[in-house]
Design an enzyme around this catalytic site. Structure first.
Site, PDB file in Angstrom:
ATOM      1  N   ARG A 239       0.868  -1.178   0.000  1.00 30.30           N
ATOM      2  CA  ARG A 239       0.000   0.000   0.000  1.00 30.30           C
ATOM      3  C   ARG A 239       0.902   1.225   0.000  1.00 30.30           C
ATOM      4  NH1 ARG A 239      -3.670  -2.562  -1.572  1.00 30.30           N
ATOM      5  NH2 ARG A 239      -5.735  -2.837  -0.637  1.00 30.30           N
ATOM      6  N   GLU A 268      -3.069   7.908  -3.938  1.00 29.05           N
ATOM      7  CA  GLU A 268      -3.575   7.426  -5.221  1.00 29.05           C
ATOM      8  C   GLU A 268      -4.855   8.130  -5.626  1.00 29.05           C
ATOM      9  OE1 GLU A 268      -3.914   3.091  -5.575  1.00 29.05           O
ATOM     10  OE2 GLU A 268      -1.983   2.961  -4.583  1.00 29.05           O
ATOM     11  N   HIS A 285      -1.256   0.592  -9.811  1.00 32.26           N
ATOM     12  CA  HIS A 285      -1.903  -0.385  -8.920  1.00 32.26           C
ATOM     13  C   HIS A 285      -2.437  -1.604  -9.693  1.00 32.26           C
ATOM     14  CE1 HIS A 285      -3.887  -0.588  -4.686  1.00 32.26           C
ATOM     15  NE2 HIS A 285      -3.594  -1.802  -5.128  1.00 32.26           N
TER      16      HIS A 285
END
Ligand code: DGY
Length: 325
Positions: A239, A268, A285
């Site tokens: 993450r 993000e 991602h």
């Protein structure tokens, strides 16, 4: 009897959609862009169940806006987008999709590792540019992977799958995790447990596989980056907020480490400008993004939802207390 009403914040894939249709009345979000918060709040208001992506924040506000909601199935293994306490307080069963994406994610950590070490993206750009003048002895020389030391922080299912792949490269593998793996696992995967700082100091490639928790937020900051070798590469498929992005940019600027390959970002989908440099490989991602795996993830979320409404405990329930109540 009325069928439960479900909101799916994505159109999902054909198989999961067909399965859902057997059990529920489903409203899908079918646009290619993600729904706005307002849109989600509006659509979830009269639903009994929600199938969502990690881009949806499941918090008190959303739960309050959906008084009938009884289950939330996240199509992701990471559930830092879900306020589990809030779900539990309101008796909403939350679930995720562990296991099915481990191998695919490990493949992608290696994809990033190899791309940054061997300068694949720069090579691809040169090959396409029309500027390539032919083979040259010192052209785009990267770093060897074979025989090096792979450091893994977070040694759960994905960290272990990454380790398994390293044996073909004749690497030394060191890891750290809050919980040390059983000796049988260590010997099967030929890995050594080390203190975290030792992993940081010794790794030529440092791959992150911790979940995002209060204890892992900002785990890699100025101090940790300063411990790394100037020839080392950082790989992050966990993450974004696990790495302090500003510290990483500063370390790259000062050449404290050799490069980074990232799939996830602190904010993000924003990617800090300072990361746009040749020795950083950037992916949006994608680690679990094979069609097979993403379909399995969606199917798992559907199965968690079906189980709930059939009166069975969802196989991947995150707050089993709700079930026992
Ligand atoms: C997850 O599942 O948590 C990933 O980040 C997306 O696959």
């Amino acid at each position: 009897m009325d069928r439960p009403k479900i909101l799916a914040t994505h159109r999902l894939f054909e198989g999961p959609r067909a399965k859902l249709a057997e059990h529920f009345d489903v409203e899908y979000w079918s646009d290619s862009h993600r729904p706005t918060r307002t849109e989600v709040l509006r659509r979830v208001a009269d639903k009994d169940g929600l199938i969502c992506l990690l881009t949806e924040k499941i918090d008190d506000e959303l739960l309050a806006a959906a008084p009938r909601l009884r289950t939330v199935a996240n199509v992701a293994v990471g559930f830092d987008n879900i306020d589990l306490d809030a779900c539990t307080r309101r008796n909403v069963a939350a679930s995720n999709t562990p296991g099915v994406l481990d191998e695919t994610t490990a493949d992608f950590a290696w994809t990033l590792l190899m791309a940054v070490a061997r300068r694949l993206i720069e090579g691809d750009a040169l090959a396409r540019s029309g500027e390539w003048k032919g083979w040259n002895l010192d052209q785009l020389c990267g770093a060897d992977i074979w025989g090096k030391t792979l450091g893994i922080l977070g040694f759960g299912r994905i960290g272990r799958a990454v380790a398994r792949r390293a044996s073909g490269f004749g690497m030394r593998i060191i890891y750290n995790d809050a919980i040390r793996a059983p000796v049988e696992v260590e010997s099967e995967l030929t890995v050594e447990y080390q203190e975290r700082d030792a992993v940081l100091r010794e790794a030529d490639f440092l791959s992150l596989h911790v979940p995002l928790l209060p204890a892992t937020r900002g785990l890699i900051g100025p101090r940790e980056l300063a411990l790394m070798k100037p020839t080392a590469f950082l790989i992050n498929t966990s993450r974004g907020p696990v790495v302090q992005e500003a510290a990483l940019v500063a370390a790259l600027e000062r050449r404290q480490i050799a490069g980074a390959a990232l799939d996830v970002y602190e904010r993000e989908p924003q990617i800090g400008h300072g990361l746009l440099r040749p020795n950083v490989v950037l992916a949006p991602h994608l680690a679990s993004a094979s069609l097979e795996t993403r379909t399995r993830m969606a199917m798992m979320a559907v199965e968690n939802t079906i189980a709930f409404f059939e009166g069975r405990q969802p196989p991947n329930i995150l707050n089993p207390n709700v079930w026992k109540k």
